[in-house]
Every structure is written in structure tokens, then in C-alpha cells.
Motif scaffolding. Structure first.
Motif, PDB file in Angstrom:
ATOM      1  N   UNK A 148     -14.803  -3.127  -9.491  1.00 23.11           N
ATOM      2  CA  UNK A 148     -14.818  -3.996  -8.314  1.00 23.11           C
ATOM      3  C   UNK A 148     -13.641  -3.659  -7.409  1.00 23.11           C
ATOM      4  N   UNK A 149     -13.898  -3.673  -6.107  1.00 20.19           N
ATOM      5  CA  UNK A 149     -12.817  -3.428  -5.150  1.00 20.19           C
ATOM      6  C   UNK A 149     -13.338  -3.706  -3.751  1.00 20.19           C
ATOM      7  N   UNK A 150     -12.478  -4.207  -2.867  1.00 22.86           N
ATOM      8  CA  UNK A 150     -12.896  -4.261  -1.462  1.00 22.86           C
ATOM      9  C   UNK A 150     -13.050  -2.851  -0.916  1.00 22.86           C
TER      10      UNK A 150
ATOM     11  N   UNK B  33     -10.125  -0.975 -10.361  1.00 18.50           N
ATOM     12  CA  UNK B  33      -9.578   0.360 -10.649  1.00 18.50           C
ATOM     13  C   UNK B  33      -8.198   0.535 -10.018  1.00 18.50           C
ATOM     14  N   UNK B  34      -7.281   1.083 -10.798  1.00 19.12           N
ATOM     15  CA  UNK B  34      -5.930   1.295 -10.275  1.00 19.12           C
ATOM     16  C   UNK B  34      -5.911   2.414  -9.235  1.00 19.12           C
ATOM     17  N   UNK B  35      -6.777   3.391  -9.425  1.00 21.82           N
ATOM     18  CA  UNK B  35      -6.854   4.515  -8.487  1.00 21.82           C
ATOM     19  C   UNK B  35      -8.286   4.691  -8.005  1.00 21.82           C
TER      20      UNK B  35
ATOM     21  N   UNK C  37      -3.544  -3.252  -4.870  1.00 22.34           N
ATOM     22  CA  UNK C  37      -2.379  -3.490  -5.718  1.00 22.34           C
ATOM     23  C   UNK C  37      -1.133  -3.799  -4.894  1.00 22.34           C
ATOM     24  N   UNK C  38      -1.254  -3.675  -3.567  1.00 18.80           N
ATOM     25  CA  UNK C  38      -0.142  -4.072  -2.692  1.00 18.80           C
ATOM     26  C   UNK C  38      -0.115  -5.578  -2.478  1.00 18.80           C
TER      27      UNK C  38
ATOM     28  N   UNK D 241      -2.239  -3.456   4.448  1.00 20.40           N
ATOM     29  CA  UNK D 241      -3.116  -3.998   3.416  1.00 20.40           C
ATOM     30  C   UNK D 241      -2.784  -5.464   3.144  1.00 20.40           C
ATOM     31  N   UNK D 242      -1.499  -5.784   3.124  1.00 16.75           N
ATOM     32  CA  UNK D 242      -1.075  -7.168   2.881  1.00 16.75           C
ATOM     33  C   UNK D 242      -1.563  -8.077   4.009  1.00 16.75           C
TER      34      UNK D 242
END
Length: 216
Positions: A55-57, A92-94, A103-104, A69-70
Motif C-alpha cells: 500500500x502507498x499513495x 514498502x520502504x522503497x 516515510x517523511x 511530501x510533508x
């Protein structure tokens, strides 16, 4: 849309909550969220459920505007409906070799490992980088299978055998779930319908990879 029609709405009762961030009318990011009720609480999570591996935007890699990103996430939060819990899992981290921008702004905790490979231009190049022990074990497994019967490995487009292969897969998966004491996902009709209907929904506009290993 197909996942929500078959599983999200019927089985999980999830209401889509998709947020799109634009800069000067150009889409910058898409957050495919949904909200479901669980034990009286409203849970914000990604759409896809158990049928999604990661999952990820979606954040434009070509975006060079002023929003970081923030700041994108801070903007998203302003428009989210009222909810009690944010549950974001399988992140996913990458993304390939790029650090995932989420992750930011999300404080994530590692709970598991997942392995992946960056695919080169040809199978020959990839095969050379596979450790000898793994290649040897694969050959041994093929020999064991060939003792049972003729081996066929089919990679192709969706054809008239699609539902036949799926029905066998449903049966084998259910048996495996029952033997290991795991929850049998394929006992649920909505989940079977999700896979059966893929060829008629995203199959006309997207890509479905179908591979089948046959022994006799």
C-alpha cells in the motif's frame, strides 16, 4: 473500482475516501483511502484489503512544485472525513530504489521483511546473479516433479481456460488454508468473484499476468 464492488462494499462495508492533491490543476498525489467500521470505530485505511500486497499513495515523481511530501500530507489531513483510527499497513520502504516519500511524514515501524529484485533486461543476466545453491535446488525440484508427470509451464494472456485454472487454484488454496489452520479466504464468495471478474474488468484496460504450472 472492481475490488470495491466485489469485496470492499459487500464483504468489508468500506466507504471509499480517495483524496487527490493538485497544484495548478496538475495532479500531484492520490491517496486511495477507505473508511470502514470496526467494533464501533471508524478506521481509515488503504483500499485493497488482503488482495493488495503493498500500500502507498501515488506521488508524481516528476513533480517539482513548492509542496513538499510533508505539506502534501498536511493538506490531505484537512479534507479527511471524521474517523477514529488510521491504520496504514504493508507500506514498502522503497519504491524500486527510491525511498518511499511517505516515510517523511508517517512514523513507521518495521514488523516484517519482504524480498524483491530489480529485473535486468534479460532472463540470462538475471539468472547469472542467482546463487548456485538456489539454482541447484530449483533443478532438483523440477526433477522431483518430472517423476510425477509431464511438466508444462504456461505464461500467456487470459483465454478460455482462465476460469478453469482459477477453480483449481481456489480448491488448492482452500485445502492449504484448512490444513494449516489459517483463515480460508476462498470460502468467501465475494473474494472468488473478485478474481473471476478480473479478466472482464481491468483486463480490458490494464494487464493481467497469468502463469500456470501443470503436472500431467
Amino acid at each position: 473500482s472492481h475490488w470495491h464492488q466485489t469485496i470492499g462494499a459487500n464483504h468489508l462495508n468500506i466507504k471509499p475516501c480517495i483524496v487527490v492533491i493538485s497544484d495548478q490543476s496538475n495532479p500531484v498525489a492520490i491517496f486511495p483511502f477507505g473508511i470502514r467500521k470496526c467494533l464501533g470505530a471508524k478506521v481509515l485505511e488503504f483500499l485493497g484489503g488482503d488482495q493488495s500486497d503493498y500500500n502507498s499513495p501515488l506521488i508524481s515523481k516528476d513533480y517539482s512544485g513548492e509542496l513538499s511530501a510533508v505539506e502534501i500530507w498536511e493538506t490531505v489531513k484537512k479534507y479527511l472525513p471524521i474517523h477514529d483510527i488510521q491504520q496504514f499497513v504493508k507500506l514498502p520502504e522503497y519504491l524500486n530504489q527510491i525511498k518511499n516519500p511517505i516515510f517523511h511524514f508517517w512514523d513507521c515501524t518495521k514488523v516484517d521483511k519482504a524480498y524483491s529484485a530489480i529485473l535486468p533486461e534479460s532472463w540470462e543476466v538475471y539468472y547469472k546473479n542467482i546463487p548456485n545453491k538456489i539454482r541447484s535446488d530449483s533443478r532438483r525440484q523440477l526433477r522431483r516433479l518430472s517423476e510425477i508427470g509431464e511438466i508444462q509451464y504456461i505464461i500467456g494472456d487470459i483465454d478460455e481456460n482462465y476460469n478453469k485454472y482459477l477453480s483449481v487454484m481456489f480448491h488448492q488454496k482452500s485445502q492449504r488454508y484448512q490444513n494449516t489452520g489459517a483463515r480460508d479466504l476462498f470460502a468467501i464468495e465475494d473474494i472468488r468473484e473478485f478474481y473471476s471478474g478480473l479478466c472482464n474488468t481491468i483486463g480490458t484496460q490494464g494487464r493481467i499476468h497469468l502463469s500456470v504450472l501443470l503436472v500431467d
